[in-house]
Each structure stands twice: as C-alpha cells, then as structure tokens.
Design an enzyme around this catalytic site. Structure first.
Site, PDB file in Angstrom:
ATOM      1  N   HIS A  33       7.520 -27.108  -0.743  1.00  0.00           N
ATOM      2  CA  HIS A  33       6.848 -28.235  -1.397  1.00  0.00           C
ATOM      3  C   HIS A  33       5.696 -27.755  -2.278  1.00  0.00           C
ATOM      4  CE1 HIS A  33       9.069 -31.185   1.072  1.00  0.00           C
ATOM      5  NE2 HIS A  33       9.181 -30.115   1.854  1.00  0.00           N
ATOM      6  N   LYS A  62     -14.354   0.335  -4.135  1.00  0.00           N
ATOM      7  CA  LYS A  62     -15.460   0.732  -3.250  1.00  0.00           C
ATOM      8  C   LYS A  62     -16.549   1.429  -4.055  1.00  0.00           C
ATOM      9  CE  LYS A  62     -12.480   1.558   0.737  1.00  0.00           C
ATOM     10  NZ  LYS A  62     -11.909   2.580   1.603  1.00  0.00           N
ATOM     11  N   GLU A  68       0.824  -1.211   0.000  1.00  0.00           N
ATOM     12  CA  GLU A  68       0.000   0.000   0.000  1.00  0.00           C
ATOM     13  C   GLU A  68       0.859   1.262   0.000  1.00  0.00           C
ATOM     14  OE1 GLU A  68      -4.424  -0.438   1.819  1.00  0.00           O
ATOM     15  OE2 GLU A  68      -2.949   0.328   3.218  1.00  0.00           O
TER      16      GLU A  68
HETATM   17  O1  PA5 Z   1      -3.523   1.437   5.765  1.00  0.00           O
HETATM   18  C1  PA5 Z   1      -4.649   1.877   5.596  1.00  0.00           C
HETATM   19  O2  PA5 Z   1      -4.894   3.071   5.692  1.00  0.00           O
HETATM   20  C2  PA5 Z   1      -5.805   0.966   5.271  1.00  0.00           C
HETATM   21  O3  PA5 Z   1      -5.416  -0.340   5.057  1.00  0.00           O
HETATM   22  C3  PA5 Z   1      -6.803   0.998   6.417  1.00  0.00           C
HETATM   23  O4  PA5 Z   1      -6.173   0.595   7.585  1.00  0.00           O
HETATM   24  C4  PA5 Z   1      -8.021   0.106   6.154  1.00  0.00           C
HETATM   25  O5  PA5 Z   1      -8.606   0.442   4.934  1.00  0.00           O
HETATM   26  C5  PA5 Z   1      -9.045   0.262   7.268  1.00  0.00           C
HETATM   27  O6  PA5 Z   1      -9.417   1.602   7.404  1.00  0.00           O
HETATM   28  P1  PA5 Z   1     -10.204   2.142   8.650  1.00  0.00           P
HETATM   29  O7  PA5 Z   1      -9.383   1.977   9.853  1.00  0.00           O
HETATM   30  O8  PA5 Z   1     -10.464   3.588   8.334  1.00  0.00           O
HETATM   31  O9  PA5 Z   1     -11.489   1.360   8.749  1.00  0.00           O
END
Ligand code: PA5
Length: 446
Positions: A307, A421, A286
C-alpha cells in the site's frame, strides 16, 4: 522440512542455463571460502564458527545471561552495525510482537545505534525508574556512536547503584586485547566476552555479540547454533550446485545483476522479519558495495508496503528484482469469523486462516510483479524457530561470501565507512583534524 530456494519466477527474465553457467565459477568461490585463499581471507572465521562453538562457551553465555536477567528489568545492549543488527533481528523474529507491553521477563533495549539525543534522553529517563544492566559491544572498541551511549549509561548506572555494583552489571564484548573498550573493561573489572579476530562485525551474530543478547531475551541459543550447523553442512563445498541453496541464491542474484537488475528488494510477509531484512541489508550492502559495483539491497514489508512501495515495484523503473522470504507455518491459528451482516462482503473468507489469505496475497503479488517486469527469487523456511533462524542467517552469510567473490570484491572489508567519520571528527574539532575542519566549514558555508 528444509530451506528452499525457488527460481521459477526469474525464468521469464533469465534462462535457467544462465544460472547453471555460473556453476564452475560458484564452485571456485566455494573453494576460496573453505580453503581460505580468497580476498579478505583473514576474516573467514565465521565459516566454521557454528561447528566450533563449544558447550562450555554456550554455558558461560547462558550463565551470564541468566544472572543479568535475574537482577534486571531491562538489559541495554549498546552497539551499532554488526554489533547490533544480528541480535535485534533474531529477537524480533522470535519474540512476541507485544512482549514490551507485558510485565514479566527481562526486556532487551538497544542504545548507541544512533546519536539521537531524544532517544537517549528518553532511555535514561525510563531507566531512572527501573533496574537494569548493560552489555556494551564493539569489536574495534573505538566506534563513536556506542562509545557516546556507553559514557551516558555508565555514568547513569554508577550514579544509581554505585561504581562497584555497576561494574558487576556491565558486560563488555570486544577484541581480546585491542581498543579503548578492552582497556576500559580491564580497568573497571567488567566481565568480558571476546569477538574472534577473524570474524567481522556483520558476520558476528553467532559469536557472543549476538548470542549473549539473544540468550538474555530468553531464546534458545543452542537451537540457533544447531540450525547454523545444519546450514553449514548443507551449503558446504561438497554439496553440488543444484542442491546447494547458497550457491543457487548467489548465482541467481548475480545473473539478474548482470542483466541490469541492480536493486534487490527483500520482501517478507510478516513484520517479525523486518529486522532480518535490516541485518541482510547490512551484510550484503557492506560486503558487495565497493569498487563502484554491487547490487543495492533494499527491503519492504508486505502486505503493509504493497500500500506504499507496491506501486513503484509494479510500474516504476525496471531495475529491480525481489527476493521473497516466506515462513511456511505460522506459530498460531486464527480463523476469520463469519459476520451475519456481511457489510464488508468478506464472508467468502469465513473460516479461512489469516495465513491462507496472506499466502494467496504472496502468490498473487509474485505473479503481478512478474507481469510488471520484476523477477522474483523465493526463499522459504518451515517456521519461525530458533533453529530455522540460525539456519537462515548462516545461509545468507555463505551466499553473501560467494556473491562477493563472484563480483571479484573483498566481501569482508568496509573501507568506505571511514569517509563520514573523518569529516564528522573534523567538523567537531577533534585535535589533529584542524585543517580538514577549516576546509569543510568553508565548503559547507558554516
Ligand atoms: O560490519 C562491520 O564491520 C561494521 O558494521 C561494524 O559492525 C560496525 O561499524 C560496528 O563496529 P564495532 O563493533 O567495531 O563498534
């Protein structure tokens, strides 16, 4: 004892001087991080977080953790992504492999990290028969997956123990003032912990997001923070490139990337580290995967996956490198017994510890993969303890920020996660998304 980064087994593929040549650039990145002057600098709260956590904050987390433990057979932690993986990773790394099967102690379960109907139906069925509490975590307070799971769990718990008792068994971790979860928590009177504005989800394991579930699972969050503090010192801008593990790792992986090694496979030799790899995949994927750039983070568990994926790593496309995370000292001792029959012909191993066999498997694999064209970065920690896991987490966070800046991306945003989304909402008929929904249904032929 310390965390070590060894680069010997990449030097058949890149020169040591290539890694060293990044020294000035890496130092510039370090200055951007500590001076808060780089891309996404509003999200650098994690950098000094370990040193800033106060005794009072730890005490209040421990107090709530103990209270929930005292009245719950299960605590269900609701969250996804950065609001899930850190706690899951630490609990799996430090826990007994079979703790779910013993009778004592509160067990931490997770929900809202998928939209799987069967998983959540089975969870509710289990909770029918047990006492439980809920920790609901969402920084934005608007994420669909945990919101759906929390709806289900809230109604289930209220149906079981009544609204007032349910409210005392629900703890929300969210933004100080924004988002639907904050509003809900304030309306219902839940206890809350705050996720600081300047700490993004995937860097939030050392906030209550990680610390509360980890404390509920019975682990020492003070040692975890202590380890992170030590890592913060050892990876800071003042520590020279040659001695700075985060700088070494960040530089090495970027040199390999520049040589066409576009996939980094994290390797472990203990299933306890499986979710550390999952946490790392999120952190690096990310943070770096944007603007059509970034190393693809993958993971395998060895020797299990030798394996299965072992064949590909040995002889498939040569665009991969490995980062092996090893633990020097196991927590238990187990020797291989003698067998007078020796039908499996393994008596030459009699008396050896399993860890010795595992270690030789590791060394043999590194050489084999090197011979097959796969460079290998080696990272080791002395043992699987709260201190060293805390250290490892901070080390990876720091190296990730350096890597992102080397790549010239903003390591702290995630604009790409919105695309799915929007389409999901349009397909589900969310008001305001009618036109998109129509166009999508036409495209999908549904
Ligand atoms: O690293 C990030 O920002 C995302 O992976 C969020 O942690 C994830 O989408 C969850 O978001 P939130 O804590 O707002 O529900």
């Amino acid at each position: 004892s310390k965390l070590q980064v060894k680069l010997n087994n990449i030097y058949q593929f890149v020169d040591a001087s290539d890694v060293l040549s990044l020294k000035n650039k890496v130092n510039d990145c370090q200055k951007l991080i500590e001076g808060k002057t780089g891309k996404g600098s509003d999200f650098l709260g994690w950098v000094t977080l370990p040193a800033e956590i106060t005794d009072d904050q730890l005490k209040s987390i421990e107090k709530v953790a103990n209270e929930l433990r005292s009245k719950s057979e299960f605590v269900v932690v609701v969250g996804i992504g950065g609001s899930y993986l850190g706690a899951k990773a630490v609990i799996e790394a430090l826990g007994n492999s079979f703790s779910m099967l013993d009778n004592g102690g509160t067990k931490v379960l997770f929900a809202g990290n998928s939209i799987c109907e069967d998983y959540h139906a089975e969870l509710l069925k289990l909770l029918d028969k047990h006492t439980y509490s809920i920790v609901v975590i969402s920084k934005s307070g608007t994420t669909t997956e945990p919101a759906i799971a929390f709806r289900l769990l809230k109604q289930h718990l209220e149906g079981k123990v009544g609204k007032t008792e349910a409210a005392s068994r629900i703890v929300a971790i969210t933004d100080q003032s924004k988002g639907a979860l904050r509003k809900l928590a304030d309306t219902e009177g839940y206890r809350t912990f705050v996720i600081p504005d300047d700490v993004g989800g995937r860097y939030s394991v050392l906030t209550p997001v990680g610390l509360l579930p980890i404390a509920i699972a019975g682990f020492d969050i003070r040692q975890l923070v202590e380890g992170a503090r030590q890592a913060m010192t050892d990876t800071s801008v003042g520590v020279p490139f040659e001695q700075n593990p985060a700088c070494q790792y960040a530089a090495a992986r970027n040199v390999l990337y520049a040589k066409g090694k576009k996939v980094e496979i994290m390797v472990n030799y203990t299933p306890k580290l499986h979710y550390i790899t999952e946490w790392w995949k999120q952190l690096y994927g990310e943070s770096e995967g944007k603007e059509n750039k970034g190393i693809f983070p993958a993971g395998v568990d060895f020797t299990t996956d030798l394996h299965s994926m072992g064949q590909y790593i040995q002889e498939g496309e040569r665009f991969i490198f490995e980062t092996v995370v090893s633990v020097e000292k196991p927590s238990h001792t187990l020797n291989i017994p003698n067998d007078p029959e020796n039908l499996d012909q393994l008596n030459f191993l009699t008396g050896k510890r399993l860890s010795e066999v595992n270690h030789m498997a590791e060394l043999g694999t590194i050489v084999a993969h090197n011979d097959g064209g796969v460079p290998c970065i080696q990272i080791s920690i002395p043992e699987l303890s709260a201190f060293w896991i805390g250290y490892l987490l901070y080390f990876f966070e720091r190296a990730c920020a350096i890597s992102g800046y080397l790549l010239d991306v903003n390591p702290f945003d995630q604009p790409g996660v919105e695309a799915y989304k929007k389409n999901m909402f349009a397909l589900l008929g969310k008001p305001g998304f009618e036109d998109e929904g129509k166009a999508l249904r036409k495209r999908l032929g549904i």
